[in-house]
Write a protein that holds these residues in place. Structure first.
Motif, PDB file in Angstrom:
ATOM      1  N   SER A 195       0.844  -1.188   0.000  1.00 32.95           N
ATOM      2  CA  SER A 195       0.000   0.000   0.000  1.00 32.95           C
ATOM      3  C   SER A 195       0.883   1.243   0.000  1.00 32.95           C
ATOM      4  N   PHE A 274      -4.394   6.451  -2.311  1.00 32.67           N
ATOM      5  CA  PHE A 274      -3.855   5.212  -1.765  1.00 32.67           C
ATOM      6  C   PHE A 274      -3.762   4.249  -2.942  1.00 32.67           C
ATOM      7  N   GLY A 276      -2.920   0.791  -4.491  1.00 33.42           N
ATOM      8  CA  GLY A 276      -2.693  -0.622  -4.260  1.00 33.42           C
ATOM      9  C   GLY A 276      -1.731  -1.135  -5.318  1.00 33.42           C
ATOM     10  N   GLY A 294      -6.154   4.335   3.737  1.00 32.62           N
ATOM     11  CA  GLY A 294      -6.529   2.953   3.973  1.00 32.62           C
ATOM     12  C   GLY A 294      -6.798   2.695   5.444  1.00 32.62           C
ATOM     13  N   GLU A 297      -4.117   0.799   7.338  1.00 31.87           N
ATOM     14  CA  GLU A 297      -2.833   1.470   7.094  1.00 31.87           C
ATOM     15  C   GLU A 297      -2.732   2.827   7.792  1.00 31.87           C
TER      16      GLU A 297
END
Length: 434
Positions: A195, A274, A276, A294, A297
């Motif tokens: 992430s 964010f 991925g 996230g 996160e």
């Protein structure tokens, strides 16, 4: 500073703790908030996904800053409505939020701007999709994604033709309403997932961004990555075997083309992206965009960030972000999720929680307070988070704290970060088999 924080989960609680701990005094309001957030500020039972309702509250109460936690308010246009009443917002407008709200839109954006990603096709027709499955050139599993927001449940890795056909037919028949009447088919990507969060401030005349440390989430409910996917059972960061050159490669191949693409497409971006990422044998490829922090996160990033958070978010909200390296605390941060019995299928609520003293940070995610007793009130109930000199020490600190918090049926993964620690101790890199 008067701050309205939209949301109610662990991500918002972690941000609230950081906002309240800042050098800038913060008067915190949360909507809809939670019993946990009520201990840090004042909660209002607003519909946080209704742009008219949120904008009306802002027009009447004049917060200095609105911080949007979840994706749904952004996709609904809440940030646009609040900006229209001249209140700064940390959060993207609806046009930019389509990067998360529509997977087909996001894939077209990636392809248009040359961002490495999985080969894909977008389909809205039943016969076309069935024919595509029967002639699929990329091998199994086939990744099928509902185009719109589906509460984290709109992605299926179909292992064979029968599963792919059944999934596609269910999606197109409206399994997730309008969100699944358009379906994105993707080739499977193999590698290490991570992430990457980026603060972004982009308009027609200005484009700035700042990277946060890469984290790694653990999605499966059981240890050794077994069982069904969840919203995340724990995370840590930074990743110990990710080298500076690896971060620069993600910056060059994924982040900078994204920022240039936002500006080229005329998309106003004032918030966080964010990314991925799957690090494959061919290097980093973008799995998806999320237009908010996230969860879990955020719980890690708030432990690592050594900045005055209200001031930093205001810089972004007002279009004043200057591209720079963010100040970070040394070491590693980790968060471990404590989940309710039955999660992720159906969480058991109302179970009393024993919450003893612990030196680590306790983050409320799905709790309710009744007559002085904390009760479970969601799937992911609490997080334990801390920072330490390295990943091994961070894991040990959480392990020492876990006995102080429990309830009947509590689920916890005790292996958060363990695979990465072994990978690093063996001298392996992000390029090595994961």
């Amino acid at each position: 500073m008067k701050v309205l924080l939209l949301g109610s989960g662990g991500r918002e609680y972690a941000m609230a703790l950081k906002l309240k701990a800042s050098a800038t005094p913060v008067e915190l309001f949360a909507a809809p908030g939670s019993d946990g957030l009520a201990e840090l500020g004042t909660c209002h039972s607003l519909d946080s996904e209704d742009p008219t309702v949120v904008a009306a509250w802002c027009a009447a109460h004049r917060p200095d800053l609105v911080v949007v936690g979840p994706e749904a308010p952004l996709v609904a246009g809440v940030a646009d409505a609040v900006r229209a009443v001249d209140v700064p917002v940390f959060g993207h407008g609806a046009a930019t939020a389509r990067l998360e709200g529509s997977k087909a839109f996001a894939k077209a954006f990636m392809e248009r701007h040359g961002i490495p990603c999985a080969a894909s096709r977008t389909v809205t027709d039943l016969a076309e999709g069935e024919a595509l499955i029967r002639s699929w050139p990329h091998g199994y599993p086939i990744v099928l994604k509902a185009d719109g927001l589906a509460a984290g449940k709109g992605v299926v890795l179909a292992q064979d033709e029968a599963e792919a056909l059944a999934t596609f037919q269910a999606f197109l028949a409206g399994q997730f309403g309008e969100a699944s009447r358009t379906v994105v088919f993707e080739e499977p990507l193999v590698g290490m997932e991570l992430s990457l969060h980026v603060l972004v401030d982009v308009d027609a005349d200005h484009a700035a961004y700042a990277l946060l440390p890469a984290c790694q989430d653990h999605k499966r409910i059981f240890e050794e990555d077994r069982g069904p996917n969840t919203g995340g059972m724990g995370a840590f960061g930074p990743i110990p075997f990710l080298r500076p050159g690896d971060v620069e490669r993600m910056r060059r191949e994924l982040v900078e083309p994204t920022v240039r693409g936002l500006q080229k497409d005329g998309l106003l971006a004032r918030g966080v992206l964010f990314l991925g990422v799957m690090w494959t044998a061919a290097g980093p490829k973008l799995l998806e965009y999320n237009v908010r922090f996230g969860d879990p996160e955020t719980q890690v990033l708030m432990q690592l960030l050594d900045e005055d958070l209200p001031s930093l978010l205001m810089e972004v909200a007002q279009g004043r972000l200057v591209a720079r390296e963010l100040h970070l605390k040394p070491g590693t941060a980790i968060t471990v999720v404590l989940a309710a019995q039955g999660y992720p299928e159906s969480a058991v609520k109302g179970v009393p929680i024993t919450l003893g003293r612990t030196p680590v940070t306790v983050i409320h995610a799905g709790t309710r307070r009744q007559e002085g007793q904390w009760l479970t009130h969601g799937g992911r109930v609490l997080n334990l988070a801390t920072a330490a000199p390295d990943l091994a020490a961070a894991r040990a600190a959480i392990a020492a704290a876990l006995p102080a918090v429990h309830w009947p049926g509590m689920q916890v993964r005790r292996d958060i970060g363990l695979k990465a620690l072994a990978h690093a101790q063996a001298g392996r890199t992000v390029q090595d088999p994961w």
